[in-house]
Scaffold this motif. Structure first.
Motif: not given
Length: 324
Positions: A79-83, A123-126, A131-133
């Protein structure tokens, strides 16, 4: 079919994005464009590199043999890389819009230093949005199978878990698809309108329109099915609306849509390098030369003593180079 697509995305994503990282990170001079594409390639590379764990899970009939921490880490990184990938595409779109509509400002304010800080902000926003995941991923032993699943209830009750489930699904749908897609389409709509009003690009804009169309179409068709099917799953399981059709969509559609969305990680290098290029050029040029051509910043020639450019020069040069 899902396993085949995941394996294909892994191979193409690692090789393609690895080549982009190698060239933009070590073989090219740092420019604003190379900063964007380096970060985009890193996001897509990390996503593609994690796919073997997902493939193993599918091949073992959703058994997760890697432990609780890896269950949390892998899906958080996905999800981090998705965002990060989505918002870098948004940044690229906005950057191109600014370069076309306000060329003088762009010439005098776009630099690697600012681009690096914007990338860090992405990256910080992503990280915040993903983080919920990490918080809600958990493992559960069921007979001889270990399931890596979302435990939204935790110890707070079923109703709270239902609300968390809805939030985790709706947030990516709005902030990871609807809003970014609207921004990307709006930016390129303004760019197209601006280019059509300027006769300087007569006969030169076909490649630009191909790249714009490719970006929008790939983004939409890779992510729209996944977002729609996850919404159907949420409605089916959290709003007490029993529907055979929604259940079928959730059971069959989500694996297929997930595999389709992962293809976006290997399509991005192709979109920005090969779309609009002559086939003979693709065969004859080396990968390094193609990437340098695709990612190079505008060449504005010699600057004045004050490092500024005239409005007419900046406008014409930035428009002629929006094909990048």
């Amino acid at each position: 079919m899902t396993l085949v697509i995941y394996c294909l995305a892994f191979v193409l994503g690692v090789l393609g994005n690895g080549a982009v990282i190698w060239v933009t990170g070590f073989k090219m001079q740092k420019t604003v464009n190379t900063v964007w594409f380096l970060n985009l390639a890193v996001a897509d590379f990390l996503y593609a590199a994690s796919l073997p764990l997902i493939v193993t899970r599918l091949a073992l009939d959703f058994h997760w043999p890697f432990g609780k921490f890896m269950c949390k880490l892998v899906f958080t990184l996905n999800n981090l890389n998705f965002f990060a990938s989505v918002y870098i595409l948004v940044v690229i779109s906005v950057d191109r819009l600014v370069s076309v509509v306000w060329p003088v400002w762009a010439q005098n304010h776009r630099n690697v230093y600012r681009a690096s800080y914007v990338s860090l902000g992405v990256w910080l926003l992503a990280l915040i949005l993903s983080s919920p995941h990490f918080a809600f991923r958990d493992i559960m032993l069921d007979s001889d199978t270990v399931a890596c699943y979302y435990n939204f209830a935790l110890s707070d009750g079923e109703e709270t878990g239902r609300l968390r489930h809805q939030a985790v699904i709706i947030t990516p749908f709005l902030l990871g698809f609807v809003v970014p897609f609207a921004v990307i389409v709006s930016c390129y709509a303004v760019i197209i309108h601006h280019l059509r009003r300027n006769r300087t690009l007569a006969g030169k804009s076909s490649r630009t329109f191909k790249i714009i169309a490719a970006v929008i179409i790939a983004f939409f068709f890779c992510w729209a099915p996944f977002q729609i099917t996850t919404l159907c799953e949420m409605i089916h399981f959290t709003i007490n609306y029993s529907s055979e059709i929604l259940g079928y969509v959730a059971r069959i559609g989500i694996p297929i849509a997930s595999s389709l969305s992962c293809l976006n990680s290997c399509l991005n290098p192709l979109l920005y390098v090969f779309v609009g290029q002559d086939f003979r050029d693709k065969v004859c040029k080396s990968i390094l030369k193609m990437l340098e051509t695709a990612f190079q910043d505008e060449d504005y020639g010699s600057h004045t003593d004050t490092n500024t450019v005239s409005a007419s020069q900046a406008n014409e040069r930035s428009i002629l180079n929006t094909e990048l």
